[in-house]
Enzyme design. Structure first.
Site, short mmCIF file in Angstrom:
data_model
loop_
_atom_site.label_atom_id
_atom_site.label_comp_id
_atom_site.label_asym_id
_atom_site.label_seq_id
_atom_site.Cartn_x
_atom_site.Cartn_y
_atom_site.Cartn_z
N ASN A 117 -9.97 -0.17 0.26
CA ASN A 117 -8.28 0.09 0.13
C ASN A 117 -7.87 -0.33 -1.02
OD1 ASN A 117 -6.13 -0.41 0.52
ND2 ASN A 117 -5.92 -1.29 2.52
N CYS A 165 0.93 -0.98 -0.12
CA CYS A 165 -0.19 -0.38 -0.25
C CYS A 165 1.23 1.16 -0.28
CB CYS A 165 -0.97 -0.07 1.14
SG CYS A 165 -2.27 -1.36 1.73
N HIS A 178 -3.03 7.02 3.32
CA HIS A 178 -4.26 5.71 2.10
C HIS A 178 -5.02 5.15 2.75
CE1 HIS A 178 -3.89 1.39 1.44
NE2 HIS A 178 -3.79 0.62 2.75
#
Ligand code: COA
Length: 326
Positions: free
Chosen positions: A283, A112, A253
C-alpha cells in the site's frame, strides 16, 4: 466548460525490495500470514530518497510520455501524507526540481485518496479555464512514519510516486467523479504531526506527546473500504451512464486483496476486472492508484477509448473515484 484528458502517466519506486521474509526478521510475522491476509509479497522501501525526489522522477516520466514541454505545465498538485517539509510544499520542491516555471503549486492532504482528489481538483481547474495543463502527483515515503515494531501496520505499506498529465482536449476524458469524506471516523487511521510548543503553552498541554507513526484500526478501515468501493463504483457508473461491462478495468487503491475480493463479490463482478499490483508494491497510499495506472500503460493493457474506473479510500476518512476514457 473545457474538456479534459489524461495524456500521460509516470511512476517511480525506490530500488530496494523488502519481501515478507525480510520483515519476519524485524517483527514476529511470516510470509504465510502477510500473503494470506493481504496479498502483499514485497514492497519498495526508500534508502534515503524523500517524497519530492520520487515525485520529481515520476513527474519527468509522465512529461516525457505525454510529450509536452515542462514550461506548458501551469498547475502542479501533489497528494501526499508524507511531505518533505511543512514549508515549502512538496509541489513547490517538484516545481524547482523539474523547472516547471509557469506552474502554480500546492499539496493536498487526503491520505490514500490523494491521487484521486488531485485528479479531481486538476479536472475542475481545467474545466473552468483556470489552467490548461496540469501535473498531478501522488507520492509517499510512508517508511518514515511506519512503526517498524508494529506488525499490525509495518507489513502493509511501501514507498513510491506516480504522476499524470491532464490537458484541455477536444474529447472528454473524464466521464464521472465521485468524492466524499467522513471526518467523524478519522481516528481509524492516524499519524500525528507535532505538538503545540511555545512560550505560552498552558501547563496541562506542556507534556503532551504526539507520535507521527501510523496507528490503525484495521477492521474498521476494512469495512469502510469495502462499502466505499461498492457504493463508489455504482455511483460512478450511474453518473456516466455506463455499465460494468463498459469498464475495461477497475483500478482500486492497492490496500489489501481481501478488500477487493469482498467488494467484487458485493458488486457481482469478477476479481479479474480489478487491476492489482499490491503484491509487488504494498500500500503506497496516495501513490498507489497512479502506480497501478502507469503499470497498466507500460504493459499496454489500456488502449485509446477504453474506460477505466479509478477508486480510492483512506485516512480522513476520505474517498473518491473517477471514470477515465483513455
Ligand atoms: N503477522 C502475524 N500476525 C499478525 C500480524 C502480522 N503482520 N498482524 C497482526 N497479526 C495478528 C494480530 O495480532 C492478531 O492476533 P491475536 O488474535 O493474537 O490478537 C491476529 O493476527 C488477527 O488480527 P486481525 O486484526 O483480526 O487480522 P485481520 O484478519 O483483520 O487482518 C489487516 C488485519 C490489517 C490485514 C486487515 O484488518 C486489513 O487489511 N485492514 C485494512 C487495512 C488497510 O488496508 N489500511 C489502509 C487503508 S488506506
Amino acid at each position: 466548460m473545457n474538456k479534459v484528458q489524461v495524456i500521460g502517466t509516470g511512476s517511480y519506486v525506490p530500488p530496494k525490495i523488502v519481501n515478507n521474509n525480510d520483515l519476519s526478521c524485524i517483527v514476529d510475522t511470516s510470509d504465510e500470514w502477510i500473503s494470506s491476509r493481504t496479498g502483499i509479497k514485497e514492497r519498495r522501501i526508500s534508502e534515503g530518497e524523500n517524497t519530492a525526489d520520487m515525485a520529481s522522477k515520476a513527474a519527468m516520466k509522465a512529461i516525457e510520455n505525454a510529450n509536452i514541454k515542462v514550461e506548458d505545465i501551469d498547475l502542479i498538485i501533489v497528494g501526499t501524507a508524507t511531505p518533505d517539509s511543512f514549508i515549502p510544499s512538496t509541489a513547490c520542491i517538484v516545481q524547482s526540481n523539474i523547472k516547471a516555471v509557469n506552474a502554480t503549486c500546492f499539496d493536498i492532504s487526503a491520505a490514500c485518496s490523494g491521487f484521486i482528489y488531485s485528479l479531481d481538483i486538476a479536472t475542475q481547474f481545467i474545466r473552468s479555464g483556470s489552467c490548461r495543463t496540469a501535473l498531478v502527483i501522488g507520492a509517499e515515503t510512508l517508511s518514515k512514519i511506519i512503526n517498524w515494531e508494529d506488525r499490525n501496520t509495518c507489513v502493509l505499506f511501501g514507498d513510491g510516486a506516480a504522476a499524470a498529465i491532464l490537458k484541455t482536449s477536444d474529447i472528454e476524458g473524464i466521464l464521472s467523479i465521485f468524492r466524499g469524506s467522513d471526518g467523524s471516523k478519522g481516528k481509524a487511521l492516524v499519524s500525528d504531526a507535532i505538538p503545540v510548543k511555545n512560550p505560552y503553552v498552558s501547563k496541562e498541554n506542556l507534556d503532551k506527546q504526539m507520535d507521527s507513526t501510523i496507528k490503525m484500526d484495521g477492521r474498521e478501515v476494512f469495512k469502510f473500504a469495502v462499502k466505499i468501493i461498492t457504493q463508489g463504483v455504482e455511483k460512478l457508473l450511474e453518473d456516466s451512464n455506463c455499465s460494468l461491462e463498459d469498464i475495461k478495468y477497475i483500478v482500486p487503491h492497492q490496500a489489501n486483496f481481501r478488500i477487493i475480493e469482498s467488494a467484487a463479490k458485493k458488486l457481482g463482478v469478477s476479481e479479474e476486472k480489478f487491476y492489482l499490483n499490491l503484491d509487488r508494491f504494498g500500500n503506497t497510499s496516495a501513490a498507489s492508484v497512479g502506480i497501478a495506472l502507469d503499470d497498466m500503460v507500460e504493459q499496454n493493457l489500456i488502449q485509446r477509448g477504453d474506460k477505466i474506473l479509478l477508486i480510492g479510500f483512506g485516512g480522513g476518512l476520505t474517498y473518491g473515484g473517477i471514470i477515465i476514457q483513455w
